[in-house]
Design an enzyme around this catalytic site. Structure first.
Site, PDB file in Angstrom:
ATOM      1  N   HIS A  52       0.849  -1.201   0.000  1.00  0.00           N
ATOM      2  CA  HIS A  52       0.000   0.000   0.000  1.00  0.00           C
ATOM      3  C   HIS A  52       0.874   1.238   0.000  1.00  0.00           C
ATOM      4  CE1 HIS A  52       0.720  -0.419   4.327  1.00  0.00           C
ATOM      5  NE2 HIS A  52       0.196   0.767   4.543  1.00  0.00           N
ATOM      6  N   HIS A  54       1.439   3.976   1.869  1.00  0.00           N
ATOM      7  CA  HIS A  54       1.984   4.767   2.975  1.00  0.00           C
ATOM      8  C   HIS A  54       3.507   4.867   2.923  1.00  0.00           C
ATOM      9  CE1 HIS A  54      -1.880   4.224   5.604  1.00  0.00           C
ATOM     10  NE2 HIS A  54      -1.977   5.223   4.744  1.00  0.00           N
ATOM     11  N   ASP A  56       5.854   4.795   5.088  1.00  0.00           N
ATOM     12  CA  ASP A  56       6.699   3.833   5.808  1.00  0.00           C
ATOM     13  C   ASP A  56       6.766   2.476   5.094  1.00  0.00           C
ATOM     14  OD1 ASP A  56       3.931   3.555   6.721  1.00  0.00           O
ATOM     15  OD2 ASP A  56       4.669   2.178   8.256  1.00  0.00           O
ATOM     16  N   HIS A  57       6.106   2.377   3.924  1.00  0.00           N
ATOM     17  CA  HIS A  57       6.150   1.143   3.125  1.00  0.00           C
ATOM     18  C   HIS A  57       6.785   1.367   1.754  1.00  0.00           C
ATOM     19  CE1 HIS A  57       3.449  -1.106   5.947  1.00  0.00           C
ATOM     20  NE2 HIS A  57       3.310   0.143   6.345  1.00  0.00           N
ATOM     21  N   ASP A 143      -0.230  -3.717   6.321  1.00  0.00           N
ATOM     22  CA  ASP A 143      -0.880  -3.186   7.519  1.00  0.00           C
ATOM     23  C   ASP A 143      -2.346  -3.611   7.602  1.00  0.00           C
ATOM     24  OD1 ASP A 143       1.497  -1.927   8.103  1.00  0.00           O
ATOM     25  OD2 ASP A 143       0.766   0.112   7.738  1.00  0.00           O
ATOM     26  N   HIS A 181       4.502  -4.538  10.868  1.00  0.00           N
ATOM     27  CA  HIS A 181       4.855  -3.828  12.111  1.00  0.00           C
ATOM     28  C   HIS A 181       4.956  -4.790  13.287  1.00  0.00           C
ATOM     29  CE1 HIS A 181       4.417   0.418  10.800  1.00  0.00           C
ATOM     30  NE2 HIS A 181       3.522  -0.081   9.951  1.00  0.00           N
TER      31      HIS A 181
HETATM   32 FE    FE Z   1       2.696   0.934   8.178  1.00  0.00          FE
HETATM   33 ZN    ZN Z   2       0.045   1.773   6.518  1.00  0.00          ZN
END
Ligand code: FE
Ligand code: ZN
Length: 271
Positions: A52, A54, A56-57, A143, A181
């Protein structure tokens, strides 16, 4: 085939699969831990799988692609660094000689996808060293599903998340659940508030506490474990439905989507 979580930021994992020659990474939010692992091992990065959009990915995607020429795969319906091969439900990726099926799992984001490999040792000519995984399946769920929990509903609806979690929970019990995570302990503490009488949950919490005390990841989890301990996969269990009704009297305990919505709200406020 070897499977390892590369820690990134405070609590992300960038999952790396490799056969001692070529590697695949999932959701490289930061390029540095991947460059470090490639440099240390001499592996070639063959592909990058994105679940996805975001940051942080995807934050490390462009630098890794430019340095290695790895092919980037990602969700059809989200904005991610280009160029990327776009994927949706029913598509499949082949990398490291393995086939990864794609599932649409909206909820955390509206276009979130997950990657499922039915047999990690299906590739020809791969003799992994450490952490040999003898034919077990693996799921890279970003996530959407966490151990003991699920992602926040930033873009999707409770009904979408319930359907997405139903898709994932139907996978074989020995599926390695590779979440993005390390949220396990806080999720399990919440799960204990939902289901204080769940013995499997209490047992799993103490296992995970001892892993974390030794600085080890609690992941990958297994789908059979998640079905027994994760309240978001247990919205049809009467104990979970009743707990949701206690925190929100409007919840119809026979409606899994309403139960999930109440659990997610409760978790958002839980300390
Ligand atoms: Fe994340
Ligand atoms: Zn995310």
């Amino acid at each position: 085939m070897n499977l390892l979580p590369l820690p990134a930021f405070a609590d992300n994992y960038i999952w790396m699969l490799h056969d001692a020659v070529d590697a695949v990474v999932v959701d490289p939010g930061d390029a540095a831990p991947v460059f470090e692992a490639l440099g240390r091992t001499g592996l070639r990065l063959q592909a990058i799988l994105v679940t996805h959009h975001h940051a942080d990915h995807v934050g490390g995607v462009a630098a890794l692609r430019e340095a290695t020429g790895a092919v980037v795969y990602g969700p059809a319906r989200e904005t991610i660094p280009e160029p990327a091969v776009r994927l949706a439900q029913g598509d499949a990726v082949t990398a490291l000689g393995l086939r990864f099926e794609v599932f649409d799992v909206p909820g955390h984001t509206s276009g979130h996808i997950a990657y499922y490999c039915a047999d990690l040792d299906a590739a020809d000519g791969t003799e992994g060293g450490m952490a040999r995984l003898g034919g077990t399946p693996a799921l890279f769920c970003g996530d959407t599903l966490f151990s003991g929990g699920c992602g926040r509903l930033f873009e999707g609806t409770p009904a979408q998340m319930q359907a997405s979690l139903d898709t994932l929970a139907a996978l074989p019990g020995d599926t390695r659940v590779c979440c993005a995570h390390e949220y396990t302990l806080s999720n399990l503490r919440f799960a204990c508030a939902v289901e204080p009488g769940n013995q499997a949950l209490l047992h799993h919490l103490s296992d995970c506490e001892s892993l974390r005390a030794r600085g080890l990841p609690t992941l990958p989890s297994r789908m059979a474990t998640e079905r027994n301990i994760n309240p978001f996969l247990r919205t049809r269990e009467s104990a979970v439905a009743q707990a949701a009704q206690v925190v929100d009297a409007r919840v119809n305990p026979a409606d899994a989507v309403q139960v999930l919505a109440a659990l997610r709200q409760w978790k958002n406020d839980f300390r």
